[in-house]
Design a protein around this motif. Structure first.
Motif, PDB file in Angstrom:
ATOM      1  N   GLY A   1      19.142  39.526  35.035  1.00 46.37           N
ATOM      2  CA  GLY A   1      19.459  40.964  35.013  1.00 46.37           C
ATOM      3  C   GLY A   1      20.432  41.297  36.136  1.00 46.37           C
ATOM      4  N   VAL A   2      21.433  42.130  35.841  1.00 39.20           N
ATOM      5  CA  VAL A   2      22.422  42.523  36.868  1.00 39.20           C
ATOM      6  C   VAL A   2      22.129  43.916  37.423  1.00 39.20           C
ATOM      7  N   LYS A   3      21.095  44.570  36.894  1.00 40.29           N
ATOM      8  CA  LYS A   3      20.788  45.949  37.327  1.00 40.29           C
ATOM      9  C   LYS A   3      20.600  46.002  38.835  1.00 40.29           C
ATOM     10  N   GLU A   4      21.328  46.960  39.477  1.00 42.50           N
ATOM     11  CA  GLU A   4      21.256  47.160  40.927  1.00 42.50           C
ATOM     12  C   GLU A   4      21.670  45.930  41.735  1.00 42.50           C
ATOM     13  N   LYS A   5      22.414  45.023  41.112  1.00 41.49           N
ATOM     14  CA  LYS A   5      22.933  43.857  41.854  1.00 41.49           C
ATOM     15  C   LYS A   5      24.441  43.983  41.992  1.00 41.49           C
ATOM     16  N   LYS A   6      24.993  43.398  43.077  1.00 43.51           N
ATOM     17  CA  LYS A   6      26.445  43.424  43.316  1.00 43.51           C
ATOM     18  C   LYS A   6      27.102  42.355  42.437  1.00 43.51           C
ATOM     19  N   VAL A   7      28.098  42.769  41.668  1.00 43.54           N
ATOM     20  CA  VAL A   7      28.842  41.822  40.820  1.00 43.54           C
ATOM     21  C   VAL A   7      30.339  41.998  41.087  1.00 43.54           C
ATOM     22  N   LEU A   8      31.039  40.873  41.252  1.00 45.14           N
ATOM     23  CA  LEU A   8      32.493  40.910  41.453  1.00 45.14           C
ATOM     24  C   LEU A   8      33.195  40.535  40.153  1.00 45.14           C
ATOM     25  N   VAL A   9      34.145  41.355  39.734  1.00 40.01           N
ATOM     26  CA  VAL A   9      34.970  41.029  38.569  1.00 40.01           C
ATOM     27  C   VAL A   9      36.348  40.617  39.080  1.00 40.01           C
ATOM     28  N   LEU A  10      36.741  39.382  38.796  1.00 36.29           N
ATOM     29  CA  LEU A  10      38.076  38.893  39.196  1.00 36.29           C
ATOM     30  C   LEU A  10      39.015  39.081  38.015  1.00 36.29           C
ATOM     31  N   GLY A  11      40.074  39.850  38.202  1.00 33.47           N
ATOM     32  CA  GLY A  11      41.037  40.079  37.121  1.00 33.47           C
ATOM     33  C   GLY A  11      40.851  41.474  36.534  1.00 33.47           C
ATOM     34  N   ALA A  12      41.901  42.281  36.594  1.00 33.05           N
ATOM     35  CA  ALA A  12      41.838  43.682  36.107  1.00 33.05           C
ATOM     36  C   ALA A  12      42.666  43.841  34.830  1.00 33.05           C
ATOM     37  N   GLY A  13      42.681  42.825  34.019  1.00 31.49           N
ATOM     38  CA  GLY A  13      43.361  42.907  32.709  1.00 31.49           C
ATOM     39  C   GLY A  13      42.417  43.492  31.676  1.00 31.49           C
ATOM     40  N   ARG A  14      42.681  43.252  30.364  1.00 30.71           N
ATOM     41  CA  ARG A  14      41.859  43.881  29.320  1.00 30.71           C
ATOM     42  C   ARG A  14      40.427  43.350  29.358  1.00 30.71           C
ATOM     43  N   VAL A  15      40.230  42.055  29.545  1.00 28.13           N
ATOM     44  CA  VAL A  15      38.863  41.516  29.606  1.00 28.13           C
ATOM     45  C   VAL A  15      38.170  41.994  30.877  1.00 28.13           C
TER      46      VAL A  15
END
Ligand code: 2YC
Length: 276
Positions: free
Chosen positions: A144-158
């Motif tokens: 579960g990712v709820k209330e967890k810090k997640v990093l997204v690399l890449g600001a394209g469509r995906v």
């Protein structure tokens, strides 16, 4: 959009079983279950065996990728669906597909890749399918990712869809891109998202990462016990990265499975409608 190469997918059909084993090991789910979670439906609420899928090769732009259409058809078959690849391409191929009354038609040019539901005239695309599939896989792998810090690399469509879908699941999302302006636009479109000022530092300060970038990730920044859900192609993690992190990747299966299930979920199958 990063274009797949013939080499990326040359053995994909034979690898579908291995990908399922990888997903079961990392997420406790196979590709079909990940795709259903991504589409927000339960696996026993839809009978994929009742759906017919047509895949139409498209020659525009940089042209046909060897075995691309066959790989898409095989992925749909691995979900239980019936599927075919048209013998002809482009508009002739579309006419050939339509004549067989498929529930879903897959077509991809160099910019857009869609799964069109013929009953509802709605479609889903590979950007959304890939983001929703890899977010579902990361969520399962992370417990579960709820209330967890997640990093997204890449600001394209995906990457953009990934930020939105992670926030919907309650994650605290940071987005990073070498083009800071692109990251800022994604953050503006998804209030509450933070923008990484230093990409290396942001990788080192997260143990949940969704990598939607074609850029190489230097394993030196990766923390021990990180989970990286990584649709990005080319897939260039080194041995050190695999030692430190759980890395979830495949070149096409998760994205296409999510597209197929979501497009099917838009309607009852034609076979069922026909028998009424
Ligand atoms: O073989 C064909 O019909 C070609 N027109 C297919 C071109 C696909 C181009 N798109 C890509 O390579 C990437 C993939 C990761 C899937 C989505 N975009």
């Amino acid at each position: 959009m990063t274009r797949l190469t013939e080499n990326d997918i040359k053995n994909l059909s034979e690898q579908l079983e291995d990908i399922n084993h990888m997903l079961l090991r990392c997420c406790g789910m196979n590709a079909k279950e990940v795709a259903c979670d991504a589409a927000g439906i339960s696996p026993n609420s839809i009978i994929l065996e009742d759906y017919l899928v047509g895949v139409v090769p498209v020659t525009s732009g940089m042209g046909i990728i060897t075995k691309f259409s066959e790989s898409v058809a095989d992925i749909c078959r691995s979900l239980g669906m019936e599927s075919f690849v048209t013998k002809t391409s482009d508009v002739t191929g579309l006419a050939e597909a339509v004549s067989r009354r498929p529930d879903i038609i897959f077509m991809a040019d160099d910019y857009e890749f869609i799964a069109y539901n013929t009953a509802t005239m709605k479609f889903t695309n590979n950007s959304y399918g890939t983001a929703s599939g890899y977010v579902a896989a990361l969520n399962a792998a992370a417990g579960g990712v709820k209330e967890k810090k997640v990093l997204v690399l890449g600001a394209g469509r995906v990457g953009g869809w990934s930020v939105s879908l992670l926030q919907k699941r309650g994650a605290e999302v940071t987005v990073a891109d070498i083009d800071t302006e692109k990251a800022k636009i994604v953050a503006e479109n998804n209030p509450g998202t933070m923008v990484a000022s230093d990409i290396g530092e942001s990788i080192s300060s997260h143990n949940l990462i969704l990598n939607a970038s074609p850029a190489h990730v230097d394993s030196g920044y990766i923390r021990e016990d990180t989970i990286i859900s990584s649709p990005g192609v080319p897939h260039t993690f080194d041995k050190e990265a695999f030692r430190k992190a759980t890395i979830i990747h495949d070149p096409l299966d998760i994205g296409v499975s999510a597209m197929a299930v979501r497009s099917a979920s838009f309607s009852r199958p034609y076979s069922e409608r026909k028998n009424r």
